[in-house]
Design a protein around this motif. Structure first.
Motif, PDB file in Angstrom:
ATOM      1  N   UNK A 160       0.913  -1.668   0.317  1.00 43.66           N
ATOM      2  CA  UNK A 160       0.011  -0.151   0.302  1.00 43.66           C
ATOM      3  C   UNK A 160       0.903   0.960   0.276  1.00 43.66           C
ATOM      4  N   UNK A 161       2.190   1.270   0.949  1.00 42.76           N
ATOM      5  CA  UNK A 161       2.803   2.076   0.852  1.00 42.76           C
ATOM      6  C   UNK A 161       3.799   3.099  -0.431  1.00 42.76           C
ATOM      7  N   UNK A 162       3.640   1.902  -0.729  1.00 46.31           N
ATOM      8  CA  UNK A 162       4.372   1.914  -2.390  1.00 46.31           C
ATOM      9  C   UNK A 162       3.808   2.254  -3.059  1.00 46.31           C
ATOM     10  N   UNK A 163       2.190   2.016  -3.450  1.00 45.51           N
ATOM     11  CA  UNK A 163       1.236   2.409  -4.285  1.00 45.51           C
ATOM     12  C   UNK A 163       1.305   3.563  -3.519  1.00 45.51           C
ATOM     13  N   UNK A 164       0.594   4.013  -3.090  1.00 46.69           N
ATOM     14  CA  UNK A 164       0.405   5.497  -2.308  1.00 46.69           C
ATOM     15  C   UNK A 164       1.901   6.270  -3.238  1.00 46.69           C
ATOM     16  N   UNK A 165       2.750   5.834  -2.968  1.00 45.67           N
ATOM     17  CA  UNK A 165       4.435   7.133  -3.726  1.00 45.67           C
ATOM     18  C   UNK A 165       3.657   6.464  -4.877  1.00 45.67           C
ATOM     19  N   UNK A 166       3.487   5.658  -5.524  1.00 47.03           N
ATOM     20  CA  UNK A 166       3.561   5.484  -6.873  1.00 47.03           C
ATOM     21  C   UNK A 166       2.790   6.602  -8.161  1.00 47.03           C
ATOM     22  N   UNK A 208      -0.530  -3.979  -9.119  1.00 49.30           N
ATOM     23  CA  UNK A 208      -1.331  -4.935  -8.148  1.00 49.30           C
ATOM     24  C   UNK A 208      -1.197  -6.474  -8.776  1.00 49.30           C
ATOM     25  N   UNK A 209      -0.804  -7.246  -9.307  1.00 51.65           N
ATOM     26  CA  UNK A 209      -0.999  -8.389 -10.286  1.00 51.65           C
ATOM     27  C   UNK A 209       1.160  -8.609 -10.789  1.00 51.65           C
ATOM     28  N   UNK A 210       1.447  -7.516 -10.844  1.00 50.65           N
ATOM     29  CA  UNK A 210       2.984  -8.447 -11.615  1.00 50.65           C
ATOM     30  C   UNK A 210       3.883  -7.081 -10.221  1.00 50.65           C
ATOM     31  N   UNK A 211       3.391  -5.972 -10.182  1.00 52.59           N
ATOM     32  CA  UNK A 211       4.231  -5.042  -9.748  1.00 52.59           C
ATOM     33  C   UNK A 211       4.758  -5.727  -8.138  1.00 52.59           C
ATOM     34  N   UNK A 212       2.956  -5.558  -7.397  1.00 55.79           N
ATOM     35  CA  UNK A 212       3.164  -6.600  -5.473  1.00 55.79           C
ATOM     36  C   UNK A 212       4.095  -6.868  -5.280  1.00 55.79           C
ATOM     37  N   UNK A 213       3.836  -8.470  -6.122  1.00 50.25           N
ATOM     38  CA  UNK A 213       3.950  -9.461  -6.216  1.00 50.25           C
ATOM     39  C   UNK A 213       6.110  -9.972  -6.364  1.00 50.25           C
ATOM     40  N   UNK A 214       6.358  -8.591  -7.200  1.00 46.59           N
ATOM     41  CA  UNK A 214       7.823  -9.231  -7.542  1.00 46.59           C
ATOM     42  C   UNK A 214       8.583  -8.022  -6.330  1.00 46.59           C
TER      43      UNK A 214
END
Length: 303
Positions: free
Chosen positions: A68-74, A226-232
């Motif tokens: 979530x934190x990375x999502x916020x900044x991205x 959500x499906x690629x970058x987060x798990x990576x």
């Protein structure tokens, strides 16, 4: 194999029931309430008292916070750079930043990793996804819709939420080495097992495919994260940088790869953050996630 059959049967049943005029259109709301207020607390009370706490358990708890934190900044950066509206930015932060760690995550993890995997999945969901949604998620929703977060409302939502209450009770039970007797454990286990059919039926009832939408570019961007970058990111951090390869790590990475959280999408929609894009993130994200989850599962078998 039986668990996978159940997953697809109830998911397809929900989609079919959408077309039945006699079936109540908003019945998924009742199913959601049963899952959230009855089944999830039962799972916490059944599994958490049995968990042997150690430093490894910090990894599943951290999954939702990191994502979530990375999502916020991205998406805040992209929104500022390309002049997106506040509502679009807030929508992508919420819908791409939170994983469906319970409604989809629990049945899939149980099918792949069994009861031991569920103990880890509970930790990803309760102190992870749920607390993130109830704190940072609500802050983002309020800020990007009105700009005036309400701290008292946030605290009230956390303290009075049944799964959180059950989670805290279960943590105290674990701390004092207390567990329920066999009869009560049987009730909790059977009640918690309702998560799989009820949650997937609810998901099926809510799936929407808006082919004519103008949000395709943002849908692709949100699902890519959500499906690629987060798990990576979680894979690189946990398995490569920190050199962790236990089943706890595998379950944590799989949970991070789940489709967007339905409750997070509902929260964004409730605050007026691009409701149609929210629906598309669920409608396209869930079916697509079955493909990407298979990919990540194969990757994890190599570590």
């Amino acid at each position: 194999m039986n668990n996978f059959i159940i997953i697809f049967v109830f998911l397809i049943l929900g989609i079919v029931l959408q077309k039945v005029k006699q079936f109540p259109a908003n019945s998924y709301k009742l199913l959601n309430k049963i899952v959230i207020n009855v089944c999830l607390p039962a799972l916490s009370l059944y599994y958490i008292p049995k968990i042997q706490w150690n430093n490894q358990l910090l990894y599943p708890v951290g999954v939702a916070w990191i994502g979530f934190i990375i999502s916020f900044f991205l998406f805040r950066f992209l929104g500022n750079k390309y002049g997106w509206s506040k509502k679009l930015t807030g929508c992508l932060i919420l819908t791409a930043g939170l994983s469906n760690t319970s409604f989809l995550g629990f049945p899939i993890i149980e099918a792949l990793y069994g009861e031991e995997g569920m103990k880890t999945a509970i930790l990803v969901d309760q102190p992870g996804s749920f607390v993130v949604l109830s704190t940072l998620g609500i802050l983002v929703a309020m800020f990007y819709s009105t700009g005036k977060p309400n701290g008292l409302l946030i605290a009230k939502k956390i303290v009075l939420f049944p799964p959180f209450i059950a989670f805290m009770v279960a943590c105290f039970m674990n701390l004092f080495h207390f567990d329920f007797q066999d009869g009560m454990q049987f009730v909790l286990q059977k009640t918690g097992s309702g998560v799989t059919p009820l949650a997937l039926l609810s998901v099926g009832l809510q799936l929407r495919f808006d082919i004519r939408s103008q949000h395709w570019r943002f849908l692709g961007l949100g699902l890519l994260y959500k499906l690629i970058l987060t798990p990576a990111i979680i894979y690189l951090l946990y398995a490569v940088v920190l050199n962790q390869h236990s089943e706890i790590i595998q379950v944590s990475i799989m949970e991070s790869a789940m489709a967007p959280m339905i409750t997070g999408c509902i929260l964004a929609s409730t605050y007026g953050l691009k409701p149609r894009l929210c629906s598309m993130m669920i409608g396209f994200g869930i079916p697509l996630s079955f493909v990407t989850l298979a990919f990540w599962y194969l990757v994890l078998q190599l570590i």
